[in-house]
Design a protein around this motif. Structure first.
Motif, short mmCIF file in Angstrom:
data_model
loop_
_atom_site.label_atom_id
_atom_site.label_comp_id
_atom_site.label_asym_id
_atom_site.label_seq_id
_atom_site.Cartn_x
_atom_site.Cartn_y
_atom_site.Cartn_z
N ALA A 118 0.82 -1.22 0.00
CA ALA A 118 0.00 0.00 0.00
C ALA A 118 0.85 1.26 0.00
CB ALA A 118 -0.93 0.00 1.20
N SER A 119 2.15 1.13 0.19
CA SER A 119 3.04 2.30 0.23
C SER A 119 3.47 2.75 -1.16
CB SER A 119 4.28 1.99 1.07
OG SER A 119 3.93 1.66 2.39
N ALA A 120 3.02 2.07 -2.20
CA ALA A 120 3.47 2.38 -3.56
C ALA A 120 3.17 3.83 -3.94
CB ALA A 120 2.82 1.43 -4.56
N GLU A 121 2.01 4.33 -3.52
CA GLU A 121 1.62 5.70 -3.90
C GLU A 121 2.53 6.73 -3.25
OE1 GLU A 121 -2.24 8.68 -3.48
OE2 GLU A 121 -2.54 6.51 -3.39
N ILE A 122 2.81 6.60 -1.95
CA ILE A 122 3.69 7.57 -1.30
C ILE A 122 5.10 7.48 -1.85
CG2 ILE A 122 4.12 5.99 0.66
CD1 ILE A 122 4.17 9.84 0.77
N LEU A 123 5.55 6.29 -2.25
CA LEU A 123 6.89 6.16 -2.81
C LEU A 123 6.97 6.83 -4.18
CD1 LEU A 123 7.80 2.49 -1.83
CD2 LEU A 123 8.48 4.62 -0.71
N ALA A 124 5.89 6.75 -4.95
CA ALA A 124 5.86 7.44 -6.24
C ALA A 124 5.92 8.96 -6.04
CB ALA A 124 4.60 7.05 -7.01
N LEU A 125 5.17 9.45 -5.04
CA LEU A 125 5.20 10.88 -4.74
C LEU A 125 6.57 11.31 -4.21
CD1 LEU A 125 1.70 11.30 -3.04
CD2 LEU A 125 2.38 12.13 -5.30
N LEU A 126 7.22 10.42 -3.46
CA LEU A 126 8.56 10.71 -2.94
C LEU A 126 9.56 10.86 -4.09
CD1 LEU A 126 10.54 10.93 -0.55
CD2 LEU A 126 10.69 8.44 -0.56
N ARG A 127 9.48 9.95 -5.06
CA ARG A 127 10.38 10.05 -6.22
C ARG A 127 10.15 11.35 -6.98
NH1 ARG A 127 9.19 4.45 -6.45
NH2 ARG A 127 7.48 4.80 -7.93
N GLU A 128 8.89 11.75 -7.09
CA GLU A 128 8.55 13.01 -7.75
C GLU A 128 9.13 14.20 -6.98
OE1 GLU A 128 4.44 15.42 -7.93
OE2 GLU A 128 4.34 13.44 -8.87
N ALA A 129 9.00 14.18 -5.65
CA ALA A 129 9.50 15.29 -4.83
C ALA A 129 11.01 15.42 -4.92
CB ALA A 129 9.07 15.09 -3.37
N ARG A 130 11.70 14.29 -5.07
CA ARG A 130 13.17 14.32 -5.12
C ARG A 130 13.70 14.94 -6.40
NH1 ARG A 130 14.55 8.55 -2.17
NH2 ARG A 130 14.83 9.41 -0.07
N ILE A 131 12.85 15.11 -7.39
CA ILE A 131 13.26 15.86 -8.58
C ILE A 131 13.58 17.30 -8.19
CG2 ILE A 131 12.50 16.74 -10.83
CD1 ILE A 131 10.75 14.22 -11.06
#
Length: 217
Positions: A118-131
């Motif tokens: 269920a953490s897949a969504e927050i991890l995708a947002l985390l990758r986006e934020a690290r840009i």
């Protein structure tokens, strides 16, 4: 330090961890503000209950469930030592704003394979934020662990080589946290809550070490 407790999944203990870490840091003489970024306002309810109980104010609690968090949290941080963000479940705009505001993101998960998936969504947002914030540090934290359960060990093992990695400190499934929350208290203020208080202190130590040590994302 601005530390955000984030996971789009509800019921993983974000508010409990945020409140108790804020209280632990405040108890060490640090100036702390907690931002309640959850539209449900559980941390604000806790603060109101604390006032009704006549307990001393240990740290400020402000409601800021808006996607301008990334602009407002750094302003709040100028007047305190630490800002702790209690993040929202399933509000992508708010989640993005919290990620952009934070120095350190903690993702609470319970000892269950479903929580990891269920953490897949927050991890995708985390990758986006690290840009935009390549220095952003993130960690999983295992919460509500039954004592010495196989499931907790299996979940920890599954996250051992994960990105982001798992914190060394895990938090147990303890009645003290629920009892404290109902009365506007922290675990460290409750009788017979030694283990809970010790775990929160260890968690706070690890967070401070991450920031001082300049840990990589």
């Amino acid at each position: 330090m601005i530390v955000a407790f984030l996971n789009q999944k509800g019921g993983v203990g974000k508010t409990t961890l945020a409140l108790n870490v804020a209280g632990e840091l405040a108890g060490r003489g640090e100036r702390v503000t907690l931002i309640d970024a959850d539209p449900q306002g559980s941390a604000l309810d806790w603060s109101e209950q604390r006032g009704h109980e006549g307990l001393p104010r240990l740290f400020g609690v402000v409601g800021l469930a808006r996607d301008t968090l990334h602009r407002e949290a750094p302003e709040l941080a100028k007047s305190v030592d630490h800002v702790v963000i209690d993040g929202p479940p399933r509000v992508a705009g708010l989640m993005r704003s919290a990620l952009l505001a934070a120095d350190l993101v903690l993702i609470p998960v319970q000892p269950s394979p479903l929580d990891g998936w269920a953490s897949a969504e927050i991890l995708a947002l985390l990758r986006e934020a690290r840009i935009y914030r390549p220095e952003l540090v993130a960690r999983f934290v295992l919460n509500r662990c039954g004592a010495r359960t196989i499931l907790a060990r299996e979940t920890a093992a599954a996250l051992a080589d994960h990105d982001p990695p798992l914190l060394a400190t895990s938090i147990g499934q303890r009645i003290a946290f629920a009892t404290a929350a109902q009365t506007g208290r922290l675990a460290l203020e409750c009788d017979d809550a030694t283990s809970a208080a010790r775990e929160i202190a260890a968690l706070a130590d690890e967070l401070i070490h991450l920031r001082i040590g300049g840990s990589t994302p």
